[in-house]
Design an enzyme around this catalytic site. Sequence first.
Site, mmCIF file in Angstrom:
data_model
loop_
_atom_site.group_PDB
_atom_site.id
_atom_site.type_symbol
_atom_site.label_atom_id
_atom_site.label_comp_id
_atom_site.label_asym_id
_atom_site.label_seq_id
_atom_site.Cartn_x
_atom_site.Cartn_y
_atom_site.Cartn_z
ATOM 1 N N ASP A 15 -1.509 1.065 5.335
ATOM 2 C CA ASP A 15 -0.290 1.598 4.709
ATOM 3 C C ASP A 15 0.412 2.388 5.805
ATOM 4 O O ASP A 15 0.055 3.532 6.075
ATOM 5 C CB ASP A 15 -0.671 2.502 3.532
ATOM 6 N N GLU A 60 1.213 -3.265 4.755
ATOM 7 C CA GLU A 60 2.291 -3.158 3.771
ATOM 8 C C GLU A 60 3.625 -3.366 4.477
ATOM 9 O O GLU A 60 3.929 -2.744 5.495
ATOM 10 C CB GLU A 60 2.253 -1.786 3.082
ATOM 11 N N ASP A 100 -3.650 9.055 -1.179
ATOM 12 C CA ASP A 100 -2.605 8.167 -0.661
ATOM 13 C C ASP A 100 -3.156 7.065 0.235
ATOM 14 O O ASP A 100 -2.421 6.173 0.644
ATOM 15 C CB ASP A 100 -1.469 8.947 0.022
#
EC number: 3.1.21.10
Lengths: 193, 193
Positions: free
Chosen positions: B7, B68, B141
């Site tokens: 990410d 991502e 996260d």
Amino acid sequence: MIIMGVDPGLTRCGVGVIEAGVTRRLSFIHVDVVRSDPKLSQDLRLLAIYNGLVEKIERFAPDMVSIERVFAQENRNTVLGTAQAAGLAMLAAAQRGIPVALHTPTEAKLAITGNGKAEKIQVERMVARVLGLNTLPQPADAADALSVAICHALRPQGALQGGEREQHLTPAQRRWAEASQQATRRHGARRDM
Amino acid sequence: MIIMGVDPGLTRCGVGVIEAGVTRRLSFIHVDVVRSDPKLSQDLRLLAIYNGLVEKIERFAPDMVSIERVFAQENRNTVLGTAQAAGLAMLAAAQRGIPVALHTPTEAKLAITGNGKAEKIQVERMVARVLGLNTLPQPADAADALSVAICHALRPQGALQGGEREQHLTPAQRRWAEASQQATRRHGARRDM
């Protein structure tokens, strides 16, 4: 002092190398474009650009890498690839302990022509004149890489700190300093790159 | 097959590592966040993120890195740094000959929950369930990094080519395939990243 200018791009990444003497006399060393094949996948294109930039850095051993700053509001079809190419140039310099400077296209035009909105051909002519070249730098779009290197060499060094050296600036240098400070105020908090 | 999900981010870059067996049974291996200090200059921040990603790749030797996808219309204050972090992940993989896949957040949510607009907490719960974890993945996260790895493992493999395997898909896989194809059609020509 050897300065390498980089005009970042994923398809064509301009590289220009100059030498700046103590009297600010500038000499041309090299200009070229590092390319990646648009038919390749993104990861292999980034690898090609990175390897090309590393080859240039190792060959010319610059004391400073000056990179054209990328802004998020630019053409969104290519801005992310451009930002990534700029990131690779920063990485390649940082891995070798070479300091990095970022300059906006407006700063570069102003430093070279005295006009932050100068036409491309005017910038190219002045790049050739400043570097003592008999012909315009080739390939044409690599002139931007030379101009961002020249911009760093000609920057008024006390200006960004608002130092007392500003009073000794030429009119063009003073305009450059003002535009640079405005750009810092305008863009500084935005962390564009 | 070891899959590393990334990410991307310049301040916090999530990394999640899973193993996908031949029966698509998934096992948790690792999750963490690679950080850079916002007080450092951009070049040193990129170097810190790159070094952190290389350390993870060399430690877990993934067969695939799933990242991502970044879009230019995202929050423009951070999008360039995010794109640069994604570029470094692609570079680190390409330097080692590891294939790279890019997946949108919508694809990841759809693959994991059956709903491309699922809430973050729902995705985290399903990530924990799919990986057989007793607690939600920590740090919170970094769950996005695990979800983009899981997304790659669970992707309907024939779907992107419109292959005949689609008729054997579960309803969730079929929705995933449709969304993925739409995303490809919508974003494919834009070269967002």
